[in-house]
Design a protein around this motif. Sequence first.
Motif, PDB file in Angstrom:
ATOM      1  N   ILE A  38       0.850  -1.193   0.000  1.00  0.00           N
ATOM      2  CA  ILE A  38       0.000   0.000   0.000  1.00  0.00           C
ATOM      3  C   ILE A  38       0.885   1.242   0.000  1.00  0.00           C
ATOM      4  CG2 ILE A  38      -1.890   1.170   1.185  1.00  0.00           C
ATOM      5  CD1 ILE A  38      -2.403  -1.587   2.565  1.00  0.00           C
ATOM      6  N   LYS A  39       0.585   2.117  -0.909  1.00  0.00           N
ATOM      7  CA  LYS A  39       1.438   3.283  -1.109  1.00  0.00           C
ATOM      8  C   LYS A  39       0.538   4.476  -1.386  1.00  0.00           C
ATOM      9  CE  LYS A  39       5.320   3.866  -4.150  1.00  0.00           C
ATOM     10  NZ  LYS A  39       5.947   3.202  -5.300  1.00  0.00           N
ATOM     11  N   GLN A  40       0.896   5.598  -0.881  1.00  0.00           N
ATOM     12  CA  GLN A  40       0.083   6.778  -1.136  1.00  0.00           C
ATOM     13  C   GLN A  40       0.539   7.443  -2.423  1.00  0.00           C
ATOM     14  OE1 GLN A  40       0.450  10.077   1.521  1.00  0.00           O
ATOM     15  NE2 GLN A  40      -1.753  10.466   1.436  1.00  0.00           N
ATOM     16  N   LEU A  41      -0.453   7.730  -3.286  1.00  0.00           N
ATOM     17  CA  LEU A  41      -0.116   8.433  -4.518  1.00  0.00           C
ATOM     18  C   LEU A  41      -0.349   9.932  -4.354  1.00  0.00           C
ATOM     19  CD1 LEU A  41      -1.526   6.052  -7.240  1.00  0.00           C
ATOM     20  CD2 LEU A  41       0.836   6.343  -6.555  1.00  0.00           C
ATOM     21  N   ASP A  42      -1.564  10.284  -3.888  1.00  0.00           N
ATOM     22  CA  ASP A  42      -1.790  11.678  -3.472  1.00  0.00           C
ATOM     23  C   ASP A  42      -2.755  11.654  -2.298  1.00  0.00           C
ATOM     24  OD1 ASP A  42      -4.549  11.892  -4.545  1.00  0.00           O
ATOM     25  OD2 ASP A  42      -3.505  11.650  -6.484  1.00  0.00           O
ATOM     26  N   LEU A  47      -2.388   3.224  -3.753  1.00  0.00           N
ATOM     27  CA  LEU A  47      -2.099   2.130  -4.681  1.00  0.00           C
ATOM     28  C   LEU A  47      -1.920   0.884  -3.835  1.00  0.00           C
ATOM     29  CD1 LEU A  47      -1.362   1.843  -7.798  1.00  0.00           C
ATOM     30  CD2 LEU A  47       0.985   1.715  -6.999  1.00  0.00           C
ATOM     31  N   MET A  48      -2.591  -0.199  -4.190  1.00  0.00           N
ATOM     32  CA  MET A  48      -2.405  -1.425  -3.394  1.00  0.00           C
ATOM     33  C   MET A  48      -2.559  -2.670  -4.266  1.00  0.00           C
ATOM     34  SD  MET A  48      -5.918  -1.524  -1.228  1.00  0.00           S
ATOM     35  CE  MET A  48      -5.942   0.187  -0.757  1.00  0.00           C
ATOM     36  N   THR A  49      -2.076  -3.724  -3.706  1.00  0.00           N
ATOM     37  CA  THR A  49      -2.162  -5.010  -4.422  1.00  0.00           C
ATOM     38  C   THR A  49      -3.043  -5.937  -3.601  1.00  0.00           C
ATOM     39  OG1 THR A  49       0.071  -4.647  -5.221  1.00  0.00           O
ATOM     40  CG2 THR A  49      -0.802  -6.857  -5.446  1.00  0.00           C
ATOM     41  N   ILE A  50      -3.990  -6.570  -4.308  1.00  0.00           N
ATOM     42  CA  ILE A  50      -4.872  -7.503  -3.597  1.00  0.00           C
ATOM     43  C   ILE A  50      -4.808  -8.865  -4.279  1.00  0.00           C
ATOM     44  CG2 ILE A  50      -6.453  -5.708  -2.803  1.00  0.00           C
ATOM     45  CD1 ILE A  50      -8.304  -6.703  -5.142  1.00  0.00           C
ATOM     46  N   ARG A  51      -5.266  -9.879  -3.547  1.00  0.00           N
ATOM     47  CA  ARG A  51      -5.342 -11.211  -4.149  1.00  0.00           C
ATOM     48  C   ARG A  51      -6.609 -11.282  -4.991  1.00  0.00           C
ATOM     49  NH1 ARG A  51      -5.043 -15.052   0.924  1.00  0.00           N
ATOM     50  NH2 ARG A  51      -6.901 -13.816   1.344  1.00  0.00           N
ATOM     51  N   VAL A  52      -6.598 -12.129  -5.994  1.00  0.00           N
ATOM     52  CA  VAL A  52      -7.718 -12.152  -6.929  1.00  0.00           C
ATOM     53  C   VAL A  52      -9.002 -12.621  -6.240  1.00  0.00           C
ATOM     54  CG1 VAL A  52      -7.380 -14.478  -7.881  1.00  0.00           C
ATOM     55  CG2 VAL A  52      -8.307 -12.695  -9.317  1.00  0.00           C
ATOM     56  N   GLN A  53      -8.862 -13.484  -5.220  1.00  0.00           N
ATOM     57  CA  GLN A  53     -10.078 -13.982  -4.571  1.00  0.00           C
ATOM     58  C   GLN A  53     -10.698 -12.939  -3.635  1.00  0.00           C
ATOM     59  OE1 GLN A  53      -6.968 -15.325  -4.146  1.00  0.00           O
ATOM     60  NE2 GLN A  53      -6.818 -16.428  -2.204  1.00  0.00           N
ATOM     61  N   ASP A  54      -9.943 -11.886  -3.338  1.00  0.00           N
ATOM     62  CA  ASP A  54     -10.480 -10.842  -2.469  1.00  0.00           C
ATOM     63  C   ASP A  54     -11.268  -9.792  -3.236  1.00  0.00           C
ATOM     64  OD1 ASP A  54      -9.260 -12.132  -0.415  1.00  0.00           O
ATOM     65  OD2 ASP A  54      -7.468 -10.862  -0.436  1.00  0.00           O
TER      66      ASP A  54
ATOM     67  N   HIS B  47      -5.695   6.308   9.942  1.00  0.00           N
ATOM     68  CA  HIS B  47      -5.206   7.254   8.952  1.00  0.00           C
ATOM     69  C   HIS B  47      -3.943   6.690   8.316  1.00  0.00           C
ATOM     70  CE1 HIS B  47      -4.102  10.992   7.025  1.00  0.00           C
ATOM     71  NE2 HIS B  47      -2.888  10.848   7.537  1.00  0.00           N
ATOM     72  N   PHE B  48      -3.856   6.901   7.039  1.00  0.00           N
ATOM     73  CA  PHE B  48      -2.620   6.473   6.383  1.00  0.00           C
ATOM     74  C   PHE B  48      -2.216   7.502   5.342  1.00  0.00           C
ATOM     75  CE2 PHE B  48      -0.664   4.327   2.712  1.00  0.00           C
ATOM     76  CZ  PHE B  48       0.552   4.030   3.316  1.00  0.00           C
ATOM     77  N   SER B  49      -1.034   7.989   5.485  1.00  0.00           N
ATOM     78  CA  SER B  49      -0.433   8.804   4.434  1.00  0.00           C
ATOM     79  C   SER B  49       1.046   8.480   4.435  1.00  0.00           C
ATOM     80  CB  SER B  49      -0.668  10.287   4.693  1.00  0.00           C
ATOM     81  OG  SER B  49       0.057  10.687   5.837  1.00  0.00           O
ATOM     82  N   ASP B  50       1.809   9.065   3.524  1.00  0.00           N
ATOM     83  CA  ASP B  50       3.212   8.639   3.469  1.00  0.00           C
ATOM     84  C   ASP B  50       4.074   9.276   4.548  1.00  0.00           C
ATOM     85  OD1 ASP B  50       3.244  11.108   2.432  1.00  0.00           O
ATOM     86  OD2 ASP B  50       4.167  10.584   0.503  1.00  0.00           O
ATOM     87  N   HIS B  51       3.513  10.101   5.388  1.00  0.00           N
ATOM     88  CA  HIS B  51       4.335  10.601   6.486  1.00  0.00           C
ATOM     89  C   HIS B  51       3.743  10.286   7.859  1.00  0.00           C
ATOM     90  CE1 HIS B  51       1.580  13.816   5.224  1.00  0.00           C
ATOM     91  NE2 HIS B  51       1.445  14.003   6.517  1.00  0.00           N
ATOM     92  N   GLU B  52       2.528   9.799   7.889  1.00  0.00           N
ATOM     93  CA  GLU B  52       1.983   9.427   9.189  1.00  0.00           C
ATOM     94  C   GLU B  52       0.980   8.295   9.042  1.00  0.00           C
ATOM     95  OE1 GLU B  52      -0.378  12.254  11.247  1.00  0.00           O
ATOM     96  OE2 GLU B  52      -0.153  11.211  13.164  1.00  0.00           O
ATOM     97  N   ILE B  53       0.985   7.432  10.082  1.00  0.00           N
ATOM     98  CA  ILE B  53      -0.024   6.384  10.106  1.00  0.00           C
ATOM     99  C   ILE B  53      -0.553   6.308  11.528  1.00  0.00           C
ATOM    100  CG2 ILE B  53       1.800   4.614  10.363  1.00  0.00           C
ATOM    101  CD1 ILE B  53      -0.136   2.736   8.855  1.00  0.00           C
ATOM    102  N   LEU B  69       6.328   6.381   3.987  1.00  0.00           N
ATOM    103  CA  LEU B  69       5.783   5.186   4.619  1.00  0.00           C
ATOM    104  C   LEU B  69       4.958   4.379   3.613  1.00  0.00           C
ATOM    105  CD1 LEU B  69       4.663   6.573   8.082  1.00  0.00           C
ATOM    106  CD2 LEU B  69       6.723   5.278   7.534  1.00  0.00           C
ATOM    107  N   ARG B  70       5.142   3.085   3.703  1.00  0.00           N
ATOM    108  CA  ARG B  70       4.338   2.178   2.871  1.00  0.00           C
ATOM    109  C   ARG B  70       3.869   1.031   3.748  1.00  0.00           C
ATOM    110  NH1 ARG B  70       8.869   2.812   0.096  1.00  0.00           N
ATOM    111  NH2 ARG B  70       9.586   0.713   0.651  1.00  0.00           N
ATOM    112  N   ILE B  71       2.684   0.527   3.457  1.00  0.00           N
ATOM    113  CA  ILE B  71       2.253  -0.677   4.170  1.00  0.00           C
ATOM    114  C   ILE B  71       2.604  -1.856   3.272  1.00  0.00           C
ATOM    115  CG2 ILE B  71       0.322  -1.936   5.167  1.00  0.00           C
ATOM    116  CD1 ILE B  71      -1.071   0.727   5.581  1.00  0.00           C
ATOM    117  N   LYS B  72       3.521  -2.647   3.770  1.00  0.00           N
ATOM    118  CA  LYS B  72       3.954  -3.804   2.979  1.00  0.00           C
ATOM    119  C   LYS B  72       2.841  -4.846   2.944  1.00  0.00           C
ATOM    120  CE  LYS B  72       7.309  -6.588   1.355  1.00  0.00           C
ATOM    121  NZ  LYS B  72       8.422  -6.388   0.478  1.00  0.00           N
ATOM    122  N   MET B  73       2.214  -5.051   4.106  1.00  0.00           N
ATOM    123  CA  MET B  73       1.145  -6.024   4.155  1.00  0.00           C
ATOM    124  C   MET B  73       0.168  -5.632   5.252  1.00  0.00           C
ATOM    125  SD  MET B  73       1.557 -10.089   4.074  1.00  0.00           S
ATOM    126  CE  MET B  73       1.954 -10.245   5.778  1.00  0.00           C
TER     127      MET B  73
END
Lengths: 393, 99
Positions: A38-42, A47-54, B47-53, B69-73
């Motif tokens: 999970i990554k913030q774009l703005d 942006l995130m990745t999910i499993r197909v069954q989800d 809350h989630f952003s790239d500088h605070e969670i 910051l990124r959430i890996k899982m």
Amino acid sequence: MSKNLPVFQGRITIKVKGGSIESFMQTCVSEGCVLSQIKQLDDSTLLMTIRVQDWSTLKKYRKRHKCRIQFVSTEGLPFFYNAQKKKKSLWLAIVCSCLAVFLLANTLWSIKVEGLEPELEAAVKSQLDSYGIKPGSLSISMKQPREVQRLLLEDIPDLLWVGVKKQGTSYQLYGVKQTNYDEPEAPRPSNIVASKKGMITKMFISKGRPLVEVNDVVKKGKMLATGELKEDSGKYVEAVGEVLAETWYRVEIDQPEQIEQTLTDGSSSTVYSIAIGKVSIPVWGFWRKNDEEDREERYEQTFELFGWELPVRIGHNTKYKNEFLGQQPSKEQSVKEALKNGRNSLLVNLNEDAEILDEKILHQGVDRGKVKLILLFKVEENIAETKYVSQGD
Amino acid sequence: MSKWQNQLRNWVSQYFDLPADVMLDLPRITTIGSIHAYIENCTGLLHFSDHEIRISHRRGELSIKGKDLRIKMMLKEELLLEGQLLSIDFIDEPKGGGD
């Protein structure tokens, strides 16, 4: 277990846009989804990745949390598989070309035989043919070169040694002919005796001492030449020679006066059938029935595909109408015929070098519709027979 | 959750030498240097952003600040955070507001 490997699972990368993404994510996660990368774009997009069954869970909750989902990319084996499904012709072509390459690479293209005379080479090639090794046949089912070598040496006695090498798609053989030595190292003492009764016409003893002369009449078993070069010396060599003699044969022949011949008048009917293995199914023309005595000819056509014989064959059963023809040749003709038969049957029983010098009809008669002939043949042939002497040991 | 129950749990975890996060429903945060943070026993993402969670747990909230910051899982009660961590702040829940 292997199903849980990341490679086998389909993954979807999505863009989520909306006001309350965090609560949306929390709801999905508590429903059992796994979100990753999970990554913030703005400010309002993740942006995130999910499993197909989800995916179905995400779809269910996106409206409630006022989120919009946009696909970015997909990865994983299920998606790859689906994509390949649409390219069936490509895969078919790949499989076909692999198969073609495999077949071509496993086909025997040439057989090279070296170091042998043409006769022996032909013998070797026909033997190889009988083992199923010929240009154009598949080499998968072929015997190992070592086995082929052993079989060749067994089946062709004239071969002293043969090297069999399979190099790629060609067979290379190198043979050495067995040279038969005329003289064994220790010559076996022998005499030459007469194998038949006859009058000697020509004599050539290359080794040994002749005991008879030309124009002598000898009985069967008479010694013609001896390997004992000096009389009573007890030292023998192997006697070698040729003794041509005139021999006589009495031949009795029965020849029927009437000659029966069956002829076809040309009218025929053919039944076509398809044969698979031992079962034959008539296909065409089986309704035609002939009651007369017929001559039947059967011919089976086989099909080959890449050197393999297909199990399906087409059989032709052709029936020819027979006509009997009795022929009454003239007496002269039948005597001539009988003479010819007699000559041939005599020559079959004699050696190749035998030659008929003269023939005489001793008796000629007709008995119960048969011409009976008693013939005398004068033949010139080799009557020399090697007889080994045991030297008392 | 009454007060004496909390005290009992505290006493049990000390007496039997049990890990506190199991007994007391507290989040366990494992960090690897300042690049990874592994948070267990959390109840929600606030809350989630790239500088605070900000994450809620059963006894309050915690806030992690950092860069990129990124959430890996993200699983039901687990969170794997990546990035450059700067600080972890515990914000106690005001009494009486809980679940």
